[in-house]
Design a protein around this motif. Structure first.
Motif, mmCIF file in Angstrom:
data_model
loop_
_atom_site.group_PDB
_atom_site.id
_atom_site.type_symbol
_atom_site.label_atom_id
_atom_site.label_comp_id
_atom_site.label_asym_id
_atom_site.label_seq_id
_atom_site.Cartn_x
_atom_site.Cartn_y
_atom_site.Cartn_z
ATOM 1 N N SER A 134 10.158 62.569 88.119
ATOM 2 C CA SER A 134 9.706 61.552 86.948
ATOM 3 C C SER A 134 8.402 61.173 87.151
ATOM 4 O O SER A 134 7.820 60.769 85.960
ATOM 5 N N GLU A 135 7.332 61.643 88.048
ATOM 6 C CA GLU A 135 6.092 61.447 87.860
ATOM 7 C C GLU A 135 5.507 62.564 86.967
ATOM 8 O O GLU A 135 4.239 62.017 86.398
ATOM 9 N N ASP A 136 6.221 63.207 86.954
ATOM 10 C CA ASP A 136 5.490 64.642 86.037
ATOM 11 C C ASP A 136 6.352 64.950 84.843
ATOM 12 O O ASP A 136 5.597 65.626 83.633
ATOM 13 N N ILE A 137 7.614 65.000 84.862
ATOM 14 C CA ILE A 137 8.258 65.156 83.564
ATOM 15 C C ILE A 137 9.367 64.150 83.340
ATOM 16 O O ILE A 137 9.849 63.656 84.262
ATOM 17 N N LEU A 138 9.596 63.940 82.024
ATOM 18 C CA LEU A 138 10.612 63.020 81.863
ATOM 19 C C LEU A 138 11.778 63.976 81.088
ATOM 20 O O LEU A 138 11.597 64.438 80.132
ATOM 21 N N VAL A 139 12.818 63.938 81.886
ATOM 22 C CA VAL A 139 13.979 64.880 81.716
ATOM 23 C C VAL A 139 14.834 63.804 80.657
ATOM 24 O O VAL A 139 15.392 62.879 81.016
ATOM 25 N N VAL A 140 15.422 64.465 79.665
ATOM 26 C CA VAL A 140 16.643 64.068 78.951
ATOM 27 C C VAL A 140 17.488 65.027 78.611
ATOM 28 O O VAL A 140 17.220 66.279 78.595
ATOM 29 N N MET A 141 18.654 64.516 78.861
ATOM 30 C CA MET A 141 19.968 65.560 78.778
ATOM 31 C C MET A 141 20.610 65.882 77.385
ATOM 32 O O MET A 141 20.555 65.034 76.697
ATOM 33 N N ARG A 142 20.526 67.261 77.257
ATOM 34 C CA ARG A 142 21.206 67.651 75.876
ATOM 35 C C ARG A 142 22.702 67.247 76.106
ATOM 36 O O ARG A 142 23.261 67.531 76.812
ATOM 37 N N VAL A 143 23.157 66.400 75.059
ATOM 38 C CA VAL A 143 24.614 66.014 74.929
ATOM 39 C C VAL A 143 24.710 66.352 73.565
ATOM 40 O O VAL A 143 25.117 65.497 72.766
ATOM 41 N N TYR A 144 25.304 67.721 73.334
ATOM 42 C CA TYR A 144 25.467 68.039 71.722
ATOM 43 C C TYR A 144 26.852 68.042 71.675
ATOM 44 O O TYR A 144 27.721 68.829 72.290
ATOM 45 N N PHE A 145 27.427 67.653 70.585
ATOM 46 C CA PHE A 145 28.765 67.550 70.246
ATOM 47 C C PHE A 145 29.008 68.222 68.729
ATOM 48 O O PHE A 145 30.575 68.465 68.456
ATOM 49 N N GLU A 146 28.227 68.587 68.125
ATOM 50 C CA GLU A 146 28.550 69.215 66.852
ATOM 51 C C GLU A 146 27.668 70.460 66.480
ATOM 52 O O GLU A 146 26.239 70.435 67.028
ATOM 53 N N LYS A 147 28.276 71.352 66.436
ATOM 54 C CA LYS A 147 27.592 72.707 66.352
ATOM 55 C C LYS A 147 27.518 73.423 64.826
ATOM 56 O O LYS A 147 28.832 73.704 64.225
ATOM 57 N N PRO A 148 26.395 73.452 64.168
ATOM 58 C CA PRO A 148 26.214 74.331 62.709
ATOM 59 C C PRO A 148 26.816 75.577 62.923
ATOM 60 O O PRO A 148 26.298 76.159 63.938
ATOM 61 N N TRP A 174 35.925 59.795 70.120
ATOM 62 C CA TRP A 174 35.883 58.749 71.515
ATOM 63 C C TRP A 174 35.729 59.415 72.465
ATOM 64 O O TRP A 174 34.581 58.765 73.342
ATOM 65 N N LEU A 175 35.869 60.664 72.694
ATOM 66 C CA LEU A 175 35.431 61.408 74.144
ATOM 67 C C LEU A 175 33.760 61.524 74.000
ATOM 68 O O LEU A 175 33.061 61.382 74.723
ATOM 69 N N ALA A 176 33.163 61.906 72.598
ATOM 70 C CA ALA A 176 32.028 62.022 72.478
ATOM 71 C C ALA A 176 31.207 60.592 73.024
ATOM 72 O O ALA A 176 30.240 60.637 73.805
ATOM 73 N N ARG A 177 31.501 59.464 72.415
ATOM 74 C CA ARG A 177 30.966 58.275 73.019
ATOM 75 C C ARG A 177 31.187 57.887 74.595
ATOM 76 O O ARG A 177 30.074 57.576 75.163
ATOM 77 N N LYS A 178 32.595 58.302 74.936
ATOM 78 C CA LYS A 178 32.569 58.092 76.593
ATOM 79 C C LYS A 178 31.659 58.869 77.192
ATOM 80 O O LYS A 178 31.155 58.235 78.208
ATOM 81 N N ILE A 179 31.491 59.952 77.086
ATOM 82 C CA ILE A 179 30.789 60.849 77.568
ATOM 83 C C ILE A 179 29.097 60.344 77.673
ATOM 84 O O ILE A 179 28.393 60.525 78.751
ATOM 85 N N LEU A 180 28.732 59.861 76.459
ATOM 86 C CA LEU A 180 27.223 59.325 76.288
ATOM 87 C C LEU A 180 27.069 58.189 77.162
ATOM 88 O O LEU A 180 26.098 57.909 77.980
ATOM 89 N N VAL A 181 28.139 57.219 77.137
ATOM 90 C CA VAL A 181 28.026 55.997 78.277
ATOM 91 C C VAL A 181 27.857 56.445 79.236
ATOM 92 O O VAL A 181 27.328 55.809 80.151
ATOM 93 N N ASP A 182 28.734 57.424 79.880
ATOM 94 C CA ASP A 182 28.889 57.955 81.224
ATOM 95 C C ASP A 182 27.335 58.476 81.583
ATOM 96 O O ASP A 182 26.885 58.077 82.815
ATOM 97 N N MET A 183 26.531 59.227 80.775
ATOM 98 C CA MET A 183 25.237 59.580 80.942
ATOM 99 C C MET A 183 24.262 58.473 81.195
ATOM 100 O O MET A 183 23.336 58.657 81.999
ATOM 101 N N VAL A 184 24.391 57.600 80.257
ATOM 102 C CA VAL A 184 23.513 56.700 80.197
ATOM 103 C C VAL A 184 23.649 55.816 81.590
ATOM 104 O O VAL A 184 22.852 55.253 82.258
#
Length: 407
Positions: A134-148, A174-184
């Protein structure tokens, strides 16, 4: 094995199937399918008194009511501590984009989420490495639910969560929101791509960084949406490699707009936005080839600095190592990341962040019901394996440390 509407099939971390371990309160069923949180508005029949039945819904087979966003948010809320976590990660991302923080933004994760258990497994691994570096990079997880889709294909967890063509969108949301809350809850900032103006009302409170894809970067609807979103948003260059349209999007989204939308209660509203000053450009390659090289980055920055692009866009770009920059080949994608790390270590400026598509297992597989799939392998674009991803994250962190010494 129990496949009742209120029990889902999940995989444990060893790849075995488990059932009935996760239940959902206040879930209603319809026709034997799980339908999501109950909402009193379900009792209202849509189109009961159609004004012009001969001209309305000619090509519609069914209108399936979905509870308003507030119902999902009430079922799966962010605690005050999680709200603070999202706010803090958004602020940190803004600091990087505006040059106040010399860390590298690294957006990494599966091309798309199709297995909630595997996503959580991956998230736990990523959270540990993110904390370490965390001192060198800020990692953000891709949590993508919609695919064009260019033509047809599986359009993501929200659209078809059971991967079988039943299109249980209420369950998917519902699942999308559940997964996001879990990740946060793991301490991971989350990133997603916004494809339509309705879905954000259900999940945007959990998102720290958003993206508008190459197919939508010139869309007025998406520019208006970005102007009102509460997090930094990246616009990808178009599929033909045009950076100007992404720059124009950043400029447009930085200004206020007025447009029709819905609120968290599902009511149609006239939205008036303030404008989003934190939009920026993502270089993702094109049908003509990659654009992650130093000359392409310098050319994009020169254009952004000469245009009316906001500060975040003119200071730096994010490079998507996947898609057109690697030919959707995970081996080549890893090499792209390593090339960028070498340039960062040598002191190159103007790169605010990097995107990687990564999952537990390398490669991809064709979409199919969950119990027939290889655990932790993408069903959309090819992804870098977890072990290789772990190496690359450490390589990027080392590159940032080296760049600091040059200053």
């Amino acid at each position: 094995m129990d496949e009742s509407p209120q029990a889902f099939l999940y995989r444990d971390t060893m790849g075995g199937l488990i059932a009935g371990k996760l239940t959902f309160p206040n879930v209603q069923t319809k026709g034997g399918r799980m339908r999501g949180p109950f909402d009193a508005e379900d009792s209202v029949t849509l189109g009961r008194e159609a004004v012009l039945p001969e001209t309305v819904d000619v090509n519609i087979r069914q209108l399936d009511p979905i509870p308003a966003p507030r119902s999902f948010i009430r079922e799966l809320p962010l605690t005050p501590a999680l709200v603070q976590s999202v706010q803090a990660s958004r602020a940190a991302i803004r600091d990087i984009l505006h040059g106040r923080d010399d860390r590298l933004l690294v957006i990494v994760g599966p091309c798309s989420i199709h297995d909630p258990a595997a996503a959580l497994d991956y998230g736990r691994r990523l959270a540990a490495v993110a904390s370490e570096l965390s001192e060198d990079i800020l990692v953000v997880m891709r949590v993508y639910f919609e695919k064009p889709r260019t033509t047809l294909g599986w359009k993501g967890l929200i659209n078809d969560p059971d991967l079988n063509g039943t299109f249980n969108i209420r369950k998917g949301m519902w699942l999308a929101r559940k997964i996001l809350v879990d990740m946060v809850s793991l301490g991971l900032p989350t990133a997603t791509e916004f494809l339509d103006p309705i879905t954000p009302q259900y999940i945007s409170d959990t998102i720290s960084w958003g993206a508008i894809g190459a197919r939508n970067t010139e869309s007025q609807v998406h520019r208006q949406l970005a102007s009102g979103l509460s997090m930094p948003v990246g616009f990808k260059n178009s599929t033909d490699g045009n950076v100007k349209v992404a720059a124009d999007s950043c400029y447009t989204a930085a200004h206020e707009h007025h447009f029709l939308s819905i609120n968290v209660d599902g009511n149609v509203i006239s939205a008036e936005t303030l404008g989003n000053p934190d939009c920026h450009v993502i270089l993702r390659g094109s049908i003509h080839g990659p654009n992650y090289d130093a000359a392409s980055v310098a050319s994009a920055l020169e254009y952004l600095q000469e245009s009316n692009a906001p500060d975040a866009a003119s200071r730096g770009v994010i490079i998507d190592a996947a898609h057109g920059n690697s030919g959707k080949n995970e081996v080549r994608e890893a090499h792209v990341v390593e090339e960028i790390a070498e340039r960062l270590a040598a002191g190159e400026q103007g790169i605010s962040g990097i995107m990687m598509e990564s999952f537990i297992e390398a490669g991809n597989q064709s979409p199919a019901p969950l119990d027939s799939l290889v655990y932790g392998r993408s069903i959309t674009d090819r992804c870098i394996s977890w072990d290789r991803t772990n190496e690359l994250l450490h390589t990027l962190a080392a590159a940032i440390r080296e760049r600091r010494t040059l200053k």
